[in-house]
Structure formats: C-alpha cells, structure tokens
Design an enzyme around this catalytic site. Structure first.
Site, mmCIF file in Angstrom:
data_model
loop_
_atom_site.group_PDB
_atom_site.id
_atom_site.type_symbol
_atom_site.label_atom_id
_atom_site.label_comp_id
_atom_site.label_asym_id
_atom_site.label_seq_id
_atom_site.Cartn_x
_atom_site.Cartn_y
_atom_site.Cartn_z
ATOM 1 N N GLY A 139 45.347 -8.972 98.447
ATOM 2 C CA GLY A 139 45.254 -10.420 98.289
ATOM 3 C C GLY A 139 46.026 -10.934 97.092
ATOM 4 C CB ILE A 163 38.110 0.567 93.267
ATOM 5 C CG1 ILE A 163 37.330 -0.538 93.961
ATOM 6 C CG2 ILE A 163 38.283 0.265 91.802
ATOM 7 C CD1 ILE A 163 35.941 -0.716 93.407
ATOM 8 C CG ASP A 164 38.013 -0.996 98.649
ATOM 9 O OD1 ASP A 164 37.098 -0.480 97.981
ATOM 10 O OD2 ASP A 164 37.895 -2.077 99.244
ATOM 11 N N GLY A 221 45.037 -6.062 94.430
ATOM 12 C CA GLY A 221 45.226 -5.411 95.709
ATOM 13 C C GLY A 221 46.069 -6.252 96.644
ATOM 14 N NE ARG A 271 36.171 -7.402 102.126
ATOM 15 C CZ ARG A 271 35.223 -8.261 102.488
ATOM 16 N NH1 ARG A 271 34.063 -8.241 101.868
ATOM 17 N NH2 ARG A 271 35.423 -9.124 103.460
#
Length: 297
Positions: free
Chosen positions: A29, A57-58, A27, A103
């Site tokens: 990061g 997955i977010d 992702g 998150r």
C-alpha cells in the site's frame, strides 16, 4: 523502466523546492502511493526522487527475497507457540490455538511452524480448507487428540475467510478498498468447542506483542543495508523505484511493478510441502459427493 529525475529548472513554491528526496518505508500500500507520487512529480516536472524500501512483516512484497521485520516476527511468534504447546500438553484433550499476522500471505505462519517443534496444524490464506467432513480440520483434530492427547494450531489471520463469508454474502471493504477480515481465531475457537465439547482450548492472539519488539540482529543489518541502497539510489537520481534483494542480489525495481500484487506462499513449493510432510498435515478437502458415492458403490 527505471526513471531518472531530470535537472530541469521548475518554478515551484518554496516548500516544494526544499523536498528533493522522499523515502517510502512500507509494504504494497505504501509503495503503491510512492509510485503514484513519483508519476505525479514527473508529470509536473517536480525534481523529487522517490525511493521505496520494502517493510512488511507479512513478507508479502512481490519478487523480494524477504522484507525487514519478517525474521523478527517469526522469532517472536515462537513464544506464543511454545506457550500454546505447554498449555495444551498440560490438559486433557488440550488444544492451543495461536493466530498470527498474514492478511493475504501465510509466510509468518509457515516459517514459524517450521521453526517450532510443537505445531500440529498450520492454516494459511493460500490453501483453502474445510472444517467439517471426514477430511476436514475438525476430524483431523479429533484424531490428533485421540492419538497424542493434545494439539497446537497456528493460523494466519487471513486464512479461512471463505468460511465466514458464505456464497452470495458481500465482503465488506475498508477505506483503502481492502477486504475487511473476519476473525478466524474466534471463528475456529467456537467451531472447535462446538465439535469437541470436552476439549480444553487456549486461544492466544499475540498480535501487538510480536509487533512492538526490538528487531533481531539480522533484521537490523538488513534494514541498514536497504537504507544505504535507498539513499544511493536517490542521490543517483532514480525515482519511482524500490530497493531490495532478489536471489541474494541488491536490486532496484520499478515500484509500479512490485505493487501490482502481493507475494504468496507457493502451496506446491518446497517450503509448504516440507512443513506438511514434517507435521503430517493433509489437504483438509473432502472429496466431491458424487466421487464419494462412486467409491462406495
């Protein structure tokens, strides 16, 4: 700009000379690190193509239509939501509370709630909410229990963090500089039990149950397509880029641009508005005190 690796000869240690392609699957990061590695290789004239593949997955990678893994998680979240619905409907004043991934972005909670027919309240990080007061979550929940006898709440793990960190309290950070999240699931569980003592609450946290499963067929196909495009980009000499789909078109975009911020749910957009209209969810914001007094007078 998209960077292309030059073929200039560079004197490198033997291990470095063997690595001329690096694929970063992750992702924001992971691909931020990939962008930094690409810049470092270019600065040192190391001929290594570094190509990113959006895996989160977010679904929070900026500009991309979606990331692979997202559809699988949305599908798997249906199981705990259905379980919460059955448990809540089987008890007097039953409340099913399900915490899902998310998150910084609430795409999983949003899409899973849209796909489910049993969610009554959906809470995401992008939409602040209040618990107490006449327009708060707890008041709406009490009304749901009076009218329907049960309710199901789907909450993203990053939602409501401002409720757990009062003004003036510093937010703790992890080693990567990301804020450490408070457990909104446990927080809501305690708040609901305190406000509605006679409620029968079932709390489900299916975090790793929905993460460690085989991917769905659409995700499998999408992953393969992204992998092929990443290899094509590397063989073409591109570096510091990320493959993906934007408006259903396969693209190459600079990793340094994609990783500047996370993709967010548009709370004024169609998807969030559609969900709120479908389940009848208000904004969960109380009017200012002075406005309330003016209305009363």
């Amino acid at each position: 700009m998209l960077a292309v690796v030059a073929s200039a000869a560079v004197h490198l240690p033997n291990p470095c000379r063997r690595i001329n392609m690096l694929f970063v699957i992750g992702g924001q990061g992971g691909n931020l690190l990939g962008a930094q590695l690409a810049e470092g290789c270019q600065a040192r004239r190391i001929p290594c193509c570094i190509v990113g593949v959006p895996k989160s997955i977010d679904n929070d990678v900026m500009l991309m239509d979606k990331t692979f893994g997202f559809d699988t998680v949305v599908q798997e979240v249906q199981r705990p939501l259905l379980a919460a619905k059955i448990e809540a409907a089987s008890a007097r004043k039953g409340v099913g509370l399900v915490k899902v991934f998310g998150r910084r972005s609430g795409f999983i909670a949003l899409q899973a709630s849209l796909a489910s027919e049993g969610v009554d309240i959906c809470l995401i990080p992008e939409e602040p909410f209040e618990l107490d007061g006449p327009c708060g979550v707890l008041a709406f929940l009490k009304d749901l229990l009076e009218r329907n006898g049960h309710a199901v709440i789907c909450v993203a793990e990053g939602a409501g963090q401002e409720l757990m960190y009062p003004d003036g309290q510093p937010v703790q950070l992890d080693e990567a500089g990301n804020p450490l999240l408070g457990d909104i699931g446990i927080f809501l569980k305690k708040a609901i039990k305190a406000a509605i003592p006679d409620a029968t609450l079932k709390y489900i946290d299916p975090t790793y149950m929905v993460q460690a499963v085989p991917c769905t067929s659409p995700d499998h196909i999408y992953c393969r397509v992204l992998g092929m495009h990443a290899v094509d980009a590397a063989f073409a000499g591109y570096t510091g880029v990320m493959v993906g789909q934007v408006n259903s078109h396969s693209v190459l975009l600079p990793s340094s641009v994609i990783t500047q911020a996370a993709r967010k749910v548009d709370v004024n957009g169609r998807s969030w508005t559609r969900l709120r209209a479908a389940i009848g969810q208000p904004l969960f914001r109380n009017p200012p005190a002075h406005a309330h007094k003016a209305t009363s007078s």
